[in-house]
Design a protein around this motif. Structure first.
Motif, PDB file in Angstrom:
ATOM      1  N   ARG A  64     -30.885  69.250 -50.935  1.00  0.00           N
ATOM      2  CA  ARG A  64     -31.144  70.792 -50.009  1.00  0.00           C
ATOM      3  C   ARG A  64     -31.911  71.234 -51.714  1.00  0.00           C
ATOM      4  NH1 ARG A  64     -27.561  74.486 -51.603  1.00  0.00           N
ATOM      5  NH2 ARG A  64     -28.217  76.180 -50.505  1.00  0.00           N
ATOM      6  N   LYS A  65     -31.430  70.954 -52.794  1.00  0.00           N
ATOM      7  CA  LYS A  65     -32.054  71.502 -54.452  1.00  0.00           C
ATOM      8  C   LYS A  65     -33.470  71.127 -54.687  1.00  0.00           C
ATOM      9  CE  LYS A  65     -27.815  73.349 -55.819  1.00  0.00           C
ATOM     10  NZ  LYS A  65     -27.526  73.409 -57.119  1.00  0.00           N
ATOM     11  N   SER A  66     -33.678  69.700 -54.155  1.00  0.00           N
ATOM     12  CA  SER A  66     -35.518  69.098 -54.019  1.00  0.00           C
ATOM     13  C   SER A  66     -35.858  69.680 -53.231  1.00  0.00           C
ATOM     14  CB  SER A  66     -34.387  67.073 -54.291  1.00  0.00           C
ATOM     15  OG  SER A  66     -33.695  67.172 -55.213  1.00  0.00           O
ATOM     16  N   VAL A  67     -35.407  69.885 -51.678  1.00  0.00           N
ATOM     17  CA  VAL A  67     -35.984  69.510 -51.165  1.00  0.00           C
ATOM     18  C   VAL A  67     -36.814  71.665 -51.265  1.00  0.00           C
ATOM     19  CG1 VAL A  67     -36.768  71.269 -48.550  1.00  0.00           C
ATOM     20  CG2 VAL A  67     -35.305  68.941 -49.043  1.00  0.00           C
ATOM     21  N   PHE A  68     -36.284  72.206 -52.037  1.00  0.00           N
ATOM     22  CA  PHE A  68     -36.723  73.550 -52.546  1.00  0.00           C
ATOM     23  C   PHE A  68     -37.242  74.163 -52.884  1.00  0.00           C
ATOM     24  CE2 PHE A  68     -31.440  75.628 -51.672  1.00  0.00           C
ATOM     25  CZ  PHE A  68     -31.820  75.052 -49.706  1.00  0.00           C
ATOM     26  N   GLU A  69     -37.128  72.667 -54.571  1.00  0.00           N
ATOM     27  CA  GLU A  69     -38.146  72.612 -55.510  1.00  0.00           C
ATOM     28  C   GLU A  69     -39.399  72.301 -55.625  1.00  0.00           C
ATOM     29  OE1 GLU A  69     -38.678  72.826 -59.932  1.00  0.00           O
ATOM     30  OE2 GLU A  69     -37.266  73.626 -58.181  1.00  0.00           O
ATOM     31  N   PHE A  70     -39.348  71.369 -53.905  1.00  0.00           N
ATOM     32  CA  PHE A  70     -40.433  70.470 -53.545  1.00  0.00           C
ATOM     33  C   PHE A  70     -41.327  71.923 -53.042  1.00  0.00           C
ATOM     34  CE2 PHE A  70     -42.559  69.760 -49.622  1.00  0.00           C
ATOM     35  CZ  PHE A  70     -43.620  69.467 -49.980  1.00  0.00           C
ATOM     36  N   PHE A  71     -40.403  72.646 -51.873  1.00  0.00           N
ATOM     37  CA  PHE A  71     -41.160  74.144 -51.762  1.00  0.00           C
ATOM     38  C   PHE A  71     -42.438  74.668 -52.449  1.00  0.00           C
ATOM     39  CE2 PHE A  71     -39.698  72.561 -47.333  1.00  0.00           C
ATOM     40  CZ  PHE A  71     -40.375  73.012 -46.797  1.00  0.00           C
ATOM     41  N   LYS A  72     -41.596  75.022 -53.690  1.00  0.00           N
ATOM     42  CA  LYS A  72     -41.992  75.813 -54.640  1.00  0.00           C
ATOM     43  C   LYS A  72     -42.788  75.464 -55.204  1.00  0.00           C
ATOM     44  CE  LYS A  72     -36.979  78.019 -55.391  1.00  0.00           C
ATOM     45  NZ  LYS A  72     -35.758  77.490 -56.640  1.00  0.00           N
ATOM     46  N   THR A 283     -45.119  61.601 -53.616  1.00  0.00           N
ATOM     47  CA  THR A 283     -44.201  60.413 -53.709  1.00  0.00           C
ATOM     48  C   THR A 283     -43.796  60.865 -55.083  1.00  0.00           C
ATOM     49  OG1 THR A 283     -45.603  58.979 -55.060  1.00  0.00           O
ATOM     50  CG2 THR A 283     -44.935  58.665 -52.723  1.00  0.00           C
ATOM     51  N   THR A 284     -43.519  62.567 -55.600  1.00  0.00           N
ATOM     52  CA  THR A 284     -43.333  62.890 -56.502  1.00  0.00           C
ATOM     53  C   THR A 284     -41.704  62.760 -56.582  1.00  0.00           C
ATOM     54  OG1 THR A 284     -45.249  64.064 -56.966  1.00  0.00           O
ATOM     55  CG2 THR A 284     -43.136  64.992 -57.418  1.00  0.00           C
ATOM     56  N   LYS A 285     -41.081  62.315 -57.650  1.00  0.00           N
ATOM     57  CA  LYS A 285     -39.449  62.982 -57.657  1.00  0.00           C
ATOM     58  C   LYS A 285     -39.129  64.130 -57.934  1.00  0.00           C
ATOM     59  CE  LYS A 285     -34.989  61.576 -57.165  1.00  0.00           C
ATOM     60  NZ  LYS A 285     -34.689  60.818 -58.469  1.00  0.00           N
ATOM     61  N   TYR A 286     -38.539  64.844 -56.838  1.00  0.00           N
ATOM     62  CA  TYR A 286     -38.675  66.557 -57.113  1.00  0.00           C
ATOM     63  C   TYR A 286     -36.595  66.270 -57.706  1.00  0.00           C
ATOM     64  CZ  TYR A 286     -43.112  67.484 -55.627  1.00  0.00           C
ATOM     65  OH  TYR A 286     -44.358  67.931 -54.955  1.00  0.00           O
ATOM     66  N   GLY A 287     -36.379  67.163 -58.661  1.00  0.00           N
ATOM     67  CA  GLY A 287     -34.931  67.394 -58.542  1.00  0.00           C
ATOM     68  C   GLY A 287     -34.165  66.563 -58.576  1.00  0.00           C
ATOM     69  N   THR A 288     -33.100  65.947 -58.197  1.00  0.00           N
ATOM     70  CA  THR A 288     -31.910  64.857 -58.347  1.00  0.00           C
ATOM     71  C   THR A 288     -32.454  63.686 -57.375  1.00  0.00           C
ATOM     72  OG1 THR A 288     -30.820  66.093 -58.037  1.00  0.00           O
ATOM     73  CG2 THR A 288     -30.932  65.259 -60.225  1.00  0.00           C
ATOM     74  N   HIS A 289     -32.897  64.252 -55.965  1.00  0.00           N
ATOM     75  CA  HIS A 289     -32.538  63.135 -54.509  1.00  0.00           C
ATOM     76  C   HIS A 289     -34.368  63.145 -54.287  1.00  0.00           C
ATOM     77  CE1 HIS A 289     -28.547  63.923 -55.197  1.00  0.00           C
ATOM     78  NE2 HIS A 289     -27.951  63.469 -54.446  1.00  0.00           N
ATOM     79  N   LEU A 290     -33.963  62.187 -52.903  1.00  0.00           N
ATOM     80  CA  LEU A 290     -35.448  61.704 -52.485  1.00  0.00           C
ATOM     81  C   LEU A 290     -35.169  63.528 -51.485  1.00  0.00           C
ATOM     82  CD1 LEU A 290     -34.706  58.495 -51.603  1.00  0.00           C
ATOM     83  CD2 LEU A 290     -36.600  59.586 -52.963  1.00  0.00           C
ATOM     84  N   LEU A 291     -36.531  63.513 -51.396  1.00  0.00           N
ATOM     85  CA  LEU A 291     -36.264  64.898 -49.968  1.00  0.00           C
ATOM     86  C   LEU A 291     -36.068  64.827 -48.905  1.00  0.00           C
ATOM     87  CD1 LEU A 291     -39.841  66.275 -51.117  1.00  0.00           C
ATOM     88  CD2 LEU A 291     -38.229  67.221 -52.074  1.00  0.00           C
TER      89      LEU A 291
END
Length: 333
Positions: A64-72, A283-291
């Motif tokens: 979830r935190k990686s998804v938040f980072e992507f959205f931001k 395909t960018t890596k956002y945070g520590t997990h796959l989106l």
């Protein structure tokens, strides 16, 4: 002493007025990203992967935190999501500044129902109107599946205005859907329902359709139908020789899929002033997990100048942005 008091009082008033001016000026400044290209819009389609899935280390609680980072980092833009459940959508909205979404779950009285939601940055876009209809023989009746669909399927649309370029055509009509995965016939019939809705409501306006179509970029009947009915694949327009995929099944490695499975699309119909200028699989890596088990598909569109009387959506030059006028705008669109 009288002059000193008067001077202090005047100085206080000036400071107060400057403070009010600064508040008003900051009202529509994006908190997340600065929109430096006023005459363009970024559109993204992204299958979130439903949050109740038992995906181990790829479950929602971990990614979830990686998804938040992507959205931001993606903002300002409009993002159509598929499979998202209510608690996921609210989680994203809570953790990403200025974000809101529209949409209705595909099944009634089901808290785990999946949405085809549309997210938008409220500091950059204003929502004019929106609705959700069902991809069935009775699209106006909630929760109704048809044909041989395994689940009810929905399509959400929204009409958005970009706040910083009102002198141009700046209303974006966005549809978002998730088509049936196991039936070619259901996919075809679903697209017929979407096409009919577009023709009934926006027969001459530029319309953008986002979605997980559950079909590869190959010669399948629904893709032939899409091409014949006037839809343009933004990614293929700009990358005609690419076979880049979007689905990776939480591997993060598209090379493991020999057909480079791209099942996510950004389509545009009635192209006139909106022209795709960039499209790519993120395909960018956002945070520590796959989106997700899908990569987002991004499309940027340029907005060309046009004459005011060329049949496009009226720009409401006399509209003072008063919320009380929104009902009149809804009647137009």
């Amino acid at each position: 002493m009288g002059k000193i008091k008067t001077t202090i009082y005047a100085f206080t008033i000036i400071i107060f007025l400057l403070f009010l001016t600064s508040i008003k000026r900051e009202k529509n400044i994006p908190i997340i990203g600065v929109d430096t290209d006023e005459d363009s819009v970024k559109i993204i389609t992204f299958n979130l992967r439903y949050g109740k899935a038992k995906d181990g280390q790829n479950s929602w609680e971990y990614r979830r935190k990686s998804v938040f980072e992507f959205f931001k980092k993606a903002q300002p833009c409009i993002i159509g999501t598929q499979e998202g459940q209510k608690f996921q959508l609210e989680d994203i909205k809570k953790n990403v500044p200025n974000l809101d979404y529209v949409g209705i779950g595909r099944s009634i009285n089901d808290e785990n129902s999946e949405y085809s939601a549309i997210f938008y940055d409220k500091s950059v876009f204003r929502l004019y109107n929106s609705d959700t209809f069902w991809l069935s023989d009775t699209p106006e009746i909630p929760g109704t599946p048809s044909w041989d669909s395994y689940h009810p399927r929905v399509c959400t649309y929204g009409v958005f205005e970009k706040l910083n370029n009102r002198e141009l055509l700046n209303r974006y009509i966005i549809y978002n859907c998730h088509l049936e995965y196991r039936s070619r016939y259901a996919r075809q019939k679903s697209m017929e329902v979407i096409n009919q809705h577009v023709e009934d409501n926006f027969p001459t306006y530029e319309v953008i359709l986002l979605g997980d179509f559950n079909v590869e970029d190959a010669d399948e009947p629904i893709l032939n139908y899409i091409n014949k009915t006037g839809w343009n694949d933004c990614y293929k327009m700009l990358n005609p020789d690419s076979n880049m995929g979007t689905y990776h099944n939480f591997t993060g490695d598209l090379n493991k899929f020999p057909n480079k499975t791209r099942i996510d699309y950004v389509l545009i119909k009635h192209i006139n002033s909106l022209l795709p200028n960039s499209s790519y699989v993120d395909t960018t890596k956002y945070g520590t997990h796959l989106l997700s088990d899908h990569y987002p598909l991004v499309c940027k569109l340029s907005l060309e100048l046009h004459n005011a009387n060329n049949g496009h959506i009226d720009n409401d030059p006399d509209d003072d942005d008063d919320d009380d006028d929104d009902d009149d705008d809804d009647d137009v669109l």
